[in-house]
Design a protein around this motif. Structure first.
Motif: not given
Length: 188
Positions: A164-188
């Protein structure tokens, strides 16, 4: 000639994976990702001495996320899932009043709903949810809260493993965080 025309249409349908026609892989999945978190925090806090304290953090750091979810796989070509995660955004350097080398740490627990489209092994998705976060900073204490998050992503699936490749935006009170990530997952 009459048998060639149906074959022309049948071969592409047979080439499409059975998972695509029958719905997405359903079930429990777990995974992890690593990436870059970019934080922007600009605010003024009243000081007991009646002097406003300027806060300015505009920094990035390596972040990670551990997540688990459940993909329902109810509709062919459509993914519907719920996902929970722990995310650690790392440490950010900035300024609090006259302290130029202050550090801010932010982490939290998330809950989100995901919806996406899956065409064979490749898919795209969007997510909307909330983060229950905790922030601790040098020179002015900490803060916490529950605020919205949203994101988009793409994935490549090979059997039960997913990249997976993702972009996430977190709108915390007065803090803005942009998170760009690459990861893996396994389905059972």
């Amino acid at each position: 000639m009459k048998t060639i025309i149906p074959l022309i249409f049948a071969v592409p349908l047979l080439a499409v994976s059975s998972n695509t026609l029958a719905g997405s892989d359903s079930g429990l999945y777990i995974g992890a990702s690593v990436g870059q978190a970019q934080l922007d925090f600009d605010d003024e806090l009243p000081d007991p001495g009646n002097v406003d304290v300027d806060i300015d953090f505009d920094d990035d750091d390596t972040a990670f996320k551990i997540f688990a979810g459940y993909n329902f796989g109810l509709i062919p070509l459509v993914d519907l899932a719920v996902e929970g995660a722990y995310v650690d955004f790392g440490k950010f350097n900035g300024r609090v009043g006259t302290f130029n080398n202050s550090e801010l740490e932010v982490d939290g627990w998330t809950a989100a709903g995901l919806a996406g489209f899956k065409l064979g092994p490749v898919g795209v998705f969007g997510k909307v949810g909330f983060i229950n976060w905790d922030g601790d900073a040098d020179n002015f204490g900490g803060d916490d809260g529950t605020d919205p998050l949203y994101g988009i992503g793409a994935r490549f699936t090979l059997m039960s493993f997913q990249v997976r490749a993702e972009y996430e935006r977190y709108d915390l009170d007065n803090i803005d965080i942009d998170y760009f990530s690459v990861g893996g997952a396994i389905t059972f």
